[in-house]
Scaffold this motif. Sequence first.
Motif, PDB file in Angstrom:
ATOM      1  N   LEU A 190      -0.333   6.802   6.433  1.00  0.00           N
ATOM      2  CA  LEU A 190      -0.405   7.255   5.014  1.00  0.00           C
ATOM      3  C   LEU A 190       0.412   6.276   4.117  1.00  0.00           C
ATOM      4  CD1 LEU A 190       0.241  11.120   5.705  1.00  0.00           C
ATOM      5  CD2 LEU A 190      -2.090  10.092   5.503  1.00  0.00           C
ATOM      6  N   ALA A 191       0.739   5.089   4.554  1.00  0.00           N
ATOM      7  CA  ALA A 191       1.528   4.211   3.569  1.00  0.00           C
ATOM      8  C   ALA A 191       0.646   3.727   2.666  1.00  0.00           C
ATOM      9  CB  ALA A 191       2.185   3.232   4.617  1.00  0.00           C
TER      10      ALA A 191
ATOM     11  N   PRO B 191      -3.769  -7.495  -2.032  1.00  0.00           N
ATOM     12  CA  PRO B 191      -4.866  -7.457  -2.805  1.00  0.00           C
ATOM     13  C   PRO B 191      -5.515  -6.204  -3.213  1.00  0.00           C
ATOM     14  CG  PRO B 191      -5.282  -9.272  -1.323  1.00  0.00           C
ATOM     15  CD  PRO B 191      -4.219  -8.445  -0.602  1.00  0.00           C
ATOM     16  N   VAL B 192      -5.576  -5.450  -2.280  1.00  0.00           N
ATOM     17  CA  VAL B 192      -6.045  -3.939  -2.520  1.00  0.00           C
ATOM     18  C   VAL B 192      -5.117  -3.218  -3.519  1.00  0.00           C
ATOM     19  CG1 VAL B 192      -6.672  -1.751  -1.523  1.00  0.00           C
ATOM     20  CG2 VAL B 192      -7.098  -3.757  -0.248  1.00  0.00           C
ATOM     21  N   ARG B 193      -3.737  -3.404  -3.376  1.00  0.00           N
ATOM     22  CA  ARG B 193      -2.943  -2.660  -4.220  1.00  0.00           C
ATOM     23  C   ARG B 193      -3.236  -3.509  -5.680  1.00  0.00           C
ATOM     24  NH1 ARG B 193      -1.734   1.327  -5.192  1.00  0.00           N
ATOM     25  NH2 ARG B 193      -0.846   1.817  -3.160  1.00  0.00           N
ATOM     26  N   MET B 194      -3.126  -4.683  -5.667  1.00  0.00           N
ATOM     27  CA  MET B 194      -3.274  -5.263  -7.164  1.00  0.00           C
ATOM     28  C   MET B 194      -4.604  -4.903  -7.685  1.00  0.00           C
ATOM     29  SD  MET B 194      -2.205  -9.295  -5.955  1.00  0.00           S
ATOM     30  CE  MET B 194      -2.142  -9.862  -7.651  1.00  0.00           C
ATOM     31  N   ALA B 195      -5.558  -4.660  -7.181  1.00  0.00           N
ATOM     32  CA  ALA B 195      -7.033  -4.138  -7.433  1.00  0.00           C
ATOM     33  C   ALA B 195      -6.678  -2.964  -8.134  1.00  0.00           C
ATOM     34  CB  ALA B 195      -7.967  -4.037  -6.527  1.00  0.00           C
TER      35      ALA B 195
ATOM     36  N   ARG C 181      -9.337   6.858 -12.170  1.00  0.00           N
ATOM     37  CA  ARG C 181      -9.447   7.932 -13.092  1.00  0.00           C
ATOM     38  C   ARG C 181      -9.291   9.067 -12.688  1.00  0.00           C
ATOM     39  NH1 ARG C 181     -14.144   4.858 -14.383  1.00  0.00           N
ATOM     40  NH2 ARG C 181     -15.636   6.047 -13.058  1.00  0.00           N
ATOM     41  N   LEU C 182      -9.560   9.073 -11.259  1.00  0.00           N
ATOM     42  CA  LEU C 182      -9.514  10.907 -10.797  1.00  0.00           C
ATOM     43  C   LEU C 182      -7.926  10.926 -10.442  1.00  0.00           C
ATOM     44  CD1 LEU C 182     -10.636  13.305  -9.623  1.00  0.00           C
ATOM     45  CD2 LEU C 182     -10.933  12.000  -7.161  1.00  0.00           C
ATOM     46  N   GLY C 183      -7.149   9.846 -10.370  1.00  0.00           N
ATOM     47  CA  GLY C 183      -5.829  10.109 -10.292  1.00  0.00           C
ATOM     48  C   GLY C 183      -5.154  10.423 -11.482  1.00  0.00           C
ATOM     49  N   LEU C 184      -5.730   9.972 -12.675  1.00  0.00           N
ATOM     50  CA  LEU C 184      -5.131  10.557 -13.921  1.00  0.00           C
ATOM     51  C   LEU C 184      -5.579  12.041 -14.015  1.00  0.00           C
ATOM     52  CD1 LEU C 184      -4.806   7.360 -14.424  1.00  0.00           C
ATOM     53  CD2 LEU C 184      -5.737   7.816 -16.800  1.00  0.00           C
TER      54      LEU C 184
ATOM     55  N   THR D 108      -4.451   9.077  -1.296  1.00  0.00           N
ATOM     56  CA  THR D 108      -2.696   8.953  -1.220  1.00  0.00           C
ATOM     57  C   THR D 108      -2.478   7.428  -1.011  1.00  0.00           C
ATOM     58  OG1 THR D 108      -2.499  11.114  -0.426  1.00  0.00           O
ATOM     59  CG2 THR D 108      -0.992   9.684   0.301  1.00  0.00           C
ATOM     60  N   ARG D 109      -2.985   6.967  -0.333  1.00  0.00           N
ATOM     61  CA  ARG D 109      -2.663   5.530   0.281  1.00  0.00           C
ATOM     62  C   ARG D 109      -3.087   4.608  -0.900  1.00  0.00           C
ATOM     63  NH1 ARG D 109      -4.315   2.572   5.434  1.00  0.00           N
ATOM     64  NH2 ARG D 109      -2.470   1.876   4.690  1.00  0.00           N
ATOM     65  N   ARG D 110      -4.152   4.853  -1.857  1.00  0.00           N
ATOM     66  CA  ARG D 110      -4.693   3.957  -2.537  1.00  0.00           C
ATOM     67  C   ARG D 110      -4.112   4.018  -4.036  1.00  0.00           C
ATOM     68  NH1 ARG D 110     -10.932   4.554  -2.882  1.00  0.00           N
ATOM     69  NH2 ARG D 110     -10.840   2.797  -4.336  1.00  0.00           N
TER      70      ARG D 110
END
Length: 341
Positions: free
Chosen positions: A144-145, A150-154, A211-214, A241-243
């Motif tokens: 769950l970390a 690159p995934v975080r940067m995107a 967008r869904l996070g917002l 949760t991870r992204r």
Amino acid sequence: MLAAVPYLVGFHPTASLIVIGLARSQAKLVARWALPFPPGTLDAMSPLFDRESITEIVVVGYGRGELVTPAVDEARDLAAKEGVRVGEALRAHEGRYWSYVCDLATCCPADGTPYDLSSSQIAAEATVRGLVALPNREALERTLAPVTGPVRMAMRQATAEAIAAFQTRIMATTDLDAFAAQFVSEGLARVRSAMDTHAAGGRLDDAEAARLGLDLTIMRVRDEAWTVMDESHASLWKDLTRRLEPRFTPPVASLLAMASWRAGNSVQATIALERALTSDPAYSMANLLMHALQNLLSPAILRDRLPTPAELDTAMGPATSAWLLPLINLFDEEGPPPTLK
């Protein structure tokens, strides 16, 4: 028994007490506590015994004797007080186990009995059924970390673009309440769309996820997801949760905890809530769910008690600009730079 426990809790325990509650020889509850714990920690099991019609428990402690024995003694004392039979009580450590209910040297020698989980039929059957027991709780936490590199940067870029689009729209509006109503309506639609995408085996792209996070920072939108919750939604909320950026994590981590709890995976639920509360210690949904887990409440208490979307609308009334404040308050929070790994 020792071979089954890792698959019941999802990882190979260390410094832990595991209590398995049985009713008519079927496991009705599996609870774990980290060791050591203060006296009285197990008291929450008392009402559970009656509620789940528990007639027998199996207790397994992992670690050195001075760490495990007080906890096992507390579990046995509680069972005796509640009239519940202790079928077995074991301590396991470094490849050996000792029984607290047998003192016959012929079957339970003082130096312990060696065991090898890899040769167990249970381990073989679990593998065939796709069950996984991770090496330890830390390994489960890593599932769950937050994503990195690159995934975080995107995702950070997608989040910045979603925030900029929201800010552009809200600055252009002349009616904040009407804007809030439209934003909430769009958020509700995106929740349903995300669930449909997930059910079809798809995955939200970065822009959709951001967008869904917002959207989910708005209580009415989050509660839509909670109200239509299904255990199968856990993988959707786990992915988000991870992204999502950490400041947007509490709603999705709490939804993951709810789905996991309902599916019987209380360990994953607890880890998800820890993620939520690390980002926002005051997040009410996470605190309420953590209280439920710590008191060993059953998700069955929610059966037929969750409101329908129509009932939410009636209870909360029309959307107003005040509904947007939890989202707007997050815009000033800066996340740490992404780590390339």
